[in-house]
Motif scaffolding. Structure first.
Motif, mmCIF file in Angstrom:
data_model
loop_
_atom_site.group_PDB
_atom_site.id
_atom_site.type_symbol
_atom_site.label_atom_id
_atom_site.label_comp_id
_atom_site.label_asym_id
_atom_site.label_seq_id
_atom_site.Cartn_x
_atom_site.Cartn_y
_atom_site.Cartn_z
ATOM 1 N N LYS A 17 60.247 6.748 0.032
ATOM 2 C CA LYS A 17 61.305 5.806 0.415
ATOM 3 C C LYS A 17 60.715 4.514 0.947
ATOM 4 O O LYS A 17 61.316 3.444 0.809
ATOM 5 C CB LYS A 17 62.229 6.433 1.457
ATOM 6 N N GLY A 18 59.520 4.598 1.539
ATOM 7 C CA GLY A 18 58.852 3.416 2.059
ATOM 8 C C GLY A 18 58.405 2.458 0.969
ATOM 9 O O GLY A 18 58.068 1.303 1.242
ATOM 10 N N ALA A 19 58.400 2.914 -0.268
ATOM 11 C CA ALA A 19 58.026 2.043 -1.386
ATOM 12 C C ALA A 19 59.042 0.923 -1.564
ATOM 13 O O ALA A 19 58.755 -0.074 -2.211
ATOM 14 C CB ALA A 19 57.898 2.858 -2.671
ATOM 15 N N GLY A 20 60.212 1.106 -0.994
ATOM 16 C CA GLY A 20 61.254 0.081 -1.075
ATOM 17 C C GLY A 20 62.616 0.726 -1.003
ATOM 18 O O GLY A 20 62.776 1.875 -1.419
ATOM 19 N N PRO A 21 63.600 0.005 -0.488
ATOM 20 C CA PRO A 21 64.929 0.594 -0.308
ATOM 21 C C PRO A 21 65.602 1.000 -1.620
ATOM 22 O O PRO A 21 66.442 1.878 -1.625
ATOM 23 C CB PRO A 21 65.721 -0.508 0.400
ATOM 24 N N GLY A 22 65.199 0.410 -2.699
ATOM 25 C CA GLY A 22 65.812 0.750 -3.985
ATOM 26 C C GLY A 22 65.009 1.719 -4.818
ATOM 27 O O GLY A 22 65.389 2.021 -5.955
ATOM 28 N N TYR A 23 63.897 2.238 -4.260
ATOM 29 C CA TYR A 23 63.023 3.086 -5.083
ATOM 30 C C TYR A 23 63.717 4.384 -5.505
ATOM 31 O O TYR A 23 63.698 4.731 -6.690
ATOM 32 C CB TYR A 23 61.712 3.404 -4.355
ATOM 33 N N ILE A 24 64.297 5.101 -4.564
ATOM 34 C CA ILE A 24 64.948 6.381 -4.893
ATOM 35 C C ILE A 24 66.129 6.160 -5.834
ATOM 36 O O ILE A 24 66.208 6.811 -6.887
ATOM 37 C CB ILE A 24 65.366 7.152 -3.615
ATOM 38 N N PRO A 25 67.069 5.252 -5.507
ATOM 39 C CA PRO A 25 68.158 5.011 -6.461
ATOM 40 C C PRO A 25 67.653 4.562 -7.836
ATOM 41 O O PRO A 25 68.209 4.959 -8.863
ATOM 42 C CB PRO A 25 68.993 3.913 -5.790
ATOM 43 N N GLY A 26 66.600 3.758 -7.861
ATOM 44 C CA GLY A 26 66.047 3.311 -9.143
ATOM 45 C C GLY A 26 65.493 4.466 -9.957
ATOM 46 O O GLY A 26 65.698 4.540 -11.175
ATOM 47 N N ALA A 27 64.806 5.374 -9.282
ATOM 48 C CA ALA A 27 64.271 6.548 -9.973
ATOM 49 C C ALA A 27 65.397 7.424 -10.502
ATOM 50 O O ALA A 27 65.332 7.925 -11.634
ATOM 51 C CB ALA A 27 63.373 7.339 -9.028
ATOM 52 N N ILE A 28 66.439 7.587 -9.700
ATOM 53 C CA ILE A 28 67.592 8.383 -10.141
ATOM 54 C C ILE A 28 68.236 7.722 -11.351
ATOM 55 O O ILE A 28 68.567 8.399 -12.334
ATOM 56 C CB ILE A 28 68.611 8.552 -8.987
ATOM 57 N N GLU A 29 68.409 6.424 -11.285
ATOM 58 C CA GLU A 29 69.036 5.709 -12.396
ATOM 59 C C GLU A 29 68.235 5.852 -13.689
ATOM 60 O O GLU A 29 68.806 5.994 -14.769
ATOM 61 C CB GLU A 29 69.204 4.233 -12.045
ATOM 62 N N ARG A 30 66.909 5.834 -13.558
ATOM 63 C CA ARG A 30 66.058 5.958 -14.753
ATOM 64 C C ARG A 30 66.132 7.355 -15.365
ATOM 65 O O ARG A 30 66.090 7.502 -16.587
ATOM 66 C CB ARG A 30 64.619 5.613 -14.410
ATOM 67 N N ILE A 31 66.226 8.384 -14.538
ATOM 68 C CA ILE A 31 66.179 9.751 -15.064
ATOM 69 C C ILE A 31 67.576 10.322 -15.352
ATOM 70 O O ILE A 31 67.716 11.269 -16.123
ATOM 71 C CB ILE A 31 65.395 10.676 -14.106
ATOM 72 N N LEU A 32 68.605 9.717 -14.775
ATOM 73 C CA LEU A 32 69.966 10.244 -14.916
ATOM 74 C C LEU A 32 70.412 10.438 -16.367
ATOM 75 O O LEU A 32 70.969 11.500 -16.687
ATOM 76 C CB LEU A 32 70.951 9.359 -14.154
ATOM 77 N N PRO A 33 70.199 9.487 -17.265
ATOM 78 C CA PRO A 33 70.646 9.721 -18.647
ATOM 79 C C PRO A 33 70.012 10.971 -19.275
ATOM 80 O O PRO A 33 70.690 11.730 -19.969
ATOM 81 C CB PRO A 33 70.225 8.453 -19.388
ATOM 82 N N GLU A 34 68.730 11.199 -19.020
ATOM 83 C CA GLU A 34 68.064 12.383 -19.571
ATOM 84 C C GLU A 34 68.611 13.665 -18.948
ATOM 85 O O GLU A 34 68.788 14.670 -19.643
ATOM 86 C CB GLU A 34 66.558 12.309 -19.347
#
Length: 147
Positions: free
Chosen positions: A47-64
């Motif tokens: 989470k310290g990588a940035g406030p949008g890191y977790i949501p961004g990762a979820i968004e990238r993997i969600l379609p799969e």
């Protein structure tokens, strides 16, 4: 209508991503013991990588993930309640989700990431299975399934 239809509307997809991020936050916060402390520390680093890191990762993997869950969702629709179907089949649902991450990790050139994932893979299976009812509720709330 299939489960993947929730991804067609950007606002709905964003809401699913946000709800999933909150689910992960709750799951991690609920972990206890030494394993929980280690997981919380690792999650804090991510989470310290940035406030949008977790949501961004979820968004990238969600379609799969949604695509992989589509057959189980369809089985649940035929049985009358896809949310309950995923929840009642937590282990199978978790394996489907982890299968997506397994395929993604297999493609990475980062040996450290692959090695770390492989070490944690079995231990997180129970955590993923434990999150399935929450994920099923999120998917149900954002799909066209009558509640």
């Amino acid at each position: 209508m299939g489960l993947s239809d929730i991804l067609n509307d950007k606002a709905v997809k964003a809401s699913v991503v946000n709800d999933c991020a909150l689910l992960i936050d709750r799951q991690v916060a609920a972990k206890g013991g030494l394993g929980g402390m280690a997981l919380k520390a690792a999650y804090g680093v991510v989470k310290g990588a940035g406030p949008g890191y977790i949501p961004g990762a979820i968004e990238r993997i969600l379609p799969e993930v949604v695509n992989a869950l589509e057959p189980m969702w369809a089985e649940g629709l035929q049985a009358g309640d896809p949310v309950a179907h995923l929840s009642q089949n937590q282990t199978q649902t978790a394996e489907v989700i982890l299968g997506v991450t397994d395929r993604r990790i297999a493609k990475t050139d980062n040996g450290l990431v692959r090695s770390s994932y492989n070490k944690l893979r079995q231990s997180v299976k129970g955590d993923v299975a434990g999150a399935v009812p929450g994920l099923a509720e999120i998917l149900g709330a954002h799909s066209s399934v009558p509640q």
